[in-house]
Design an enzyme around this catalytic site. Sequence first.
Site, PDB file in Angstrom:
ATOM      1  N   TRP A 103     -36.704  17.064  69.541  1.00 46.65           N
ATOM      2  CA  TRP A 103     -37.490  17.916  68.649  1.00 46.65           C
ATOM      3  C   TRP A 103     -37.185  17.626  67.194  1.00 46.65           C
ATOM      4  O   TRP A 103     -38.089  17.600  66.357  1.00 46.65           O
ATOM      5  CB  TRP A 103     -37.333  19.392  68.997  1.00 46.65           C
ATOM      6  CG  TRP A 103     -38.039  19.711  70.268  1.00 46.65           C
ATOM      7  CD1 TRP A 103     -37.471  20.066  71.456  1.00 46.65           C
ATOM      8  CD2 TRP A 103     -39.456  19.639  70.522  1.00 46.65           C
ATOM      9  NE1 TRP A 103     -38.444  20.236  72.427  1.00 46.65           N
ATOM     10  CE2 TRP A 103     -39.657  19.981  71.878  1.00 46.65           C
ATOM     11  CE3 TRP A 103     -40.564  19.322  69.740  1.00 46.65           C
ATOM     12  CZ2 TRP A 103     -40.932  20.016  72.464  1.00 46.65           C
ATOM     13  CZ3 TRP A 103     -41.834  19.351  70.316  1.00 46.65           C
ATOM     14  CH2 TRP A 103     -42.007  19.700  71.664  1.00 46.65           C
ATOM     15  N   ASP A 173     -35.762  25.170  63.037  1.00 44.95           N
ATOM     16  CA  ASP A 173     -36.707  25.285  64.142  1.00 44.95           C
ATOM     17  C   ASP A 173     -35.979  26.047  65.247  1.00 44.95           C
ATOM     18  O   ASP A 173     -35.084  25.508  65.885  1.00 44.95           O
ATOM     19  CB  ASP A 173     -37.119  23.884  64.615  1.00 44.95           C
ATOM     20  CG  ASP A 173     -38.019  23.917  65.845  1.00 44.95           C
ATOM     21  OD1 ASP A 173     -38.344  25.023  66.325  1.00 44.95           O
ATOM     22  OD2 ASP A 173     -38.398  22.825  66.329  1.00 44.95           O
ATOM     23  N   LYS A 197     -41.515  30.285  74.287  1.00 43.54           N
ATOM     24  CA  LYS A 197     -40.248  30.209  75.005  1.00 43.54           C
ATOM     25  C   LYS A 197     -39.578  31.581  75.073  1.00 43.54           C
ATOM     26  O   LYS A 197     -39.312  32.070  76.143  1.00 43.54           O
ATOM     27  CB  LYS A 197     -39.314  29.193  74.348  1.00 43.54           C
ATOM     28  CG  LYS A 197     -39.597  27.751  74.757  1.00 43.54           C
ATOM     29  CD  LYS A 197     -40.373  26.990  73.741  1.00 43.54           C
ATOM     30  CE  LYS A 197     -40.713  25.579  74.203  1.00 43.54           C
ATOM     31  NZ  LYS A 197     -40.918  24.692  73.061  1.00 43.54           N
TER      32      LYS A 197
HETATM   33  C1  LIG Z   1     -41.399  23.697  72.310  1.00 43.71           C
HETATM   34  C2  LIG Z   1     -40.785  23.303  71.047  1.00 43.71           C
HETATM   35  C3  LIG Z   1     -41.536  22.848  69.956  1.00 43.71           C
HETATM   36  C4  LIG Z   1     -43.033  22.632  70.035  1.00 43.71           C
HETATM   37  O1  LIG Z   1     -43.710  23.799  70.046  1.00 43.71           O
HETATM   38  P1  LIG Z   1     -45.331  23.811  70.051  1.00 43.71           P
HETATM   39  O2  LIG Z   1     -45.592  25.264  69.841  1.00 43.71           O
HETATM   40  O3  LIG Z   1     -45.761  23.304  71.383  1.00 43.71           O
HETATM   41  O4  LIG Z   1     -45.798  22.980  68.951  1.00 43.71           O
HETATM   42  C5  LIG Z   1     -40.881  22.554  68.790  1.00 43.71           C
HETATM   43  N1  LIG Z   1     -39.550  22.674  68.674  1.00 43.71           N
HETATM   44  C6  LIG Z   1     -38.791  23.095  69.705  1.00 43.71           C
HETATM   45  C7  LIG Z   1     -37.315  23.219  69.526  1.00 43.71           C
HETATM   46  C8  LIG Z   1     -39.376  23.426  70.919  1.00 43.71           C
HETATM   47  O5  LIG Z   1     -38.624  23.849  71.943  1.00 43.71           O
END
Ligand SMILES: *Cc1c(COP(=O)(O)O)cnc(C)c1O
Length: 362
Positions: A103, A173, A197
């Site tokens: 990521w 993030d 998530k």
């Molecule tokens: C799932 C995830 C993303 C991507 O998220 P989207 O909403 O599908 O763009 C980005 N960073 C992390 C750490 C993730 O787990």
Amino acid sequence: MNKRAYNFNAGPAALPLEVLQQAQEQFVDFQGIGMSIMEVSHRSKQYEQVHNETQALLKELLHIPDNYKIMFLQGGASSQFTMIPMNLVGEGQVSSYVHTGSWANKAIKEAKLFSDVHIAASSKEQDFKEIPDLSALELPEQAAYLHITSNETIGGIQYQQFPQTGKVPLIADMSSDILCRPLDVSKFGLIYAGAQKNLGPSGVTIVIAREDLVQESPANLPSMFRYDTHIDNNSLYNTPPVYSIYMVNLVLKWVKEKGGLAEMEQFNQEKTKLIYDVIDQSQGFYRGVAAPADRSIMNLTFTMENEALEKQFIQESQEAGFVGLKGHRSVGGLRASTYNAVPYESCKALQQFMLDFQKKHG
Ligand SMILES: *Cc1c(COP(=O)(O)O)cnc(C)c1O
């Protein structure tokens, strides 16, 4: 109702059963208005109440200081990979990133389109099995921010403490671990998380930003990609993802009812200990991927002696009612995602399944 699956999906992921049932109850008639919340204007008082209450709940649970703004955006966390450098890197500045895996890598890739990227630290040499030591971190004078990925969803590593960045804003993030534990928001310039998530269904991304950073975006940016557009309009510049925000609202109330973030952390630690203990006591039958000190309490990654055995594990687990234990296609192996909404019972059942599987095949 049929038995619920033991859901260890990485994202979209398990939601609290209570939340799903509440949504079901209100699905065709929201609070007696004779319509679903999906059927009313995003400018109606019914929706406005949901919108503002969701911000208030986030503020309360995360103790967000008054000088921060909360945005509800679309485009997923992936769009933030772009919006952050677009909005925050000024003339003569660079963007700094810590590279910890899949990521972080995606965030870096987008940042390169809009800025000179400085890699402040990387655990590439360690195969992204750990968080780099950031105690002696040095950032360039002209760094606009330092970006980290608080939990690498695919690799299964998580920051246990956050770096000191002085006056350089820290950006995180937190898509896969927001609300999994208490957090000092004041240490960050900006935090973002896709909802699917730990917060609700996909469709909305939460951005929490220090006001001074996002008050004025560069003049040449299109409206929808400017933080100041969304802040000036309380995330109602255009139609927000109404239903996703409504679901986040219910999830936040559930977290609050469970006691808040300290309780969530304890609950998550208890759940993951069940599984990490099996791995650690298996004498190499199960092999944890992450360095023990950096293990995630959201995504537990492990491998076995060979791929055939892993395939067998996945097949038998599916037959036993487990879902989502296959590792991400980019790294293989196995992964159990134990987000806030994954019940203790699911982890207990997985623990027993892993013990039985080892007895049978070990
Ligand atoms: C799932 C995830 C993303 C991507 O998220 P989207 O909403 O599908 O763009 C980005 N960073 C992390 C750490 C993730 O787990």
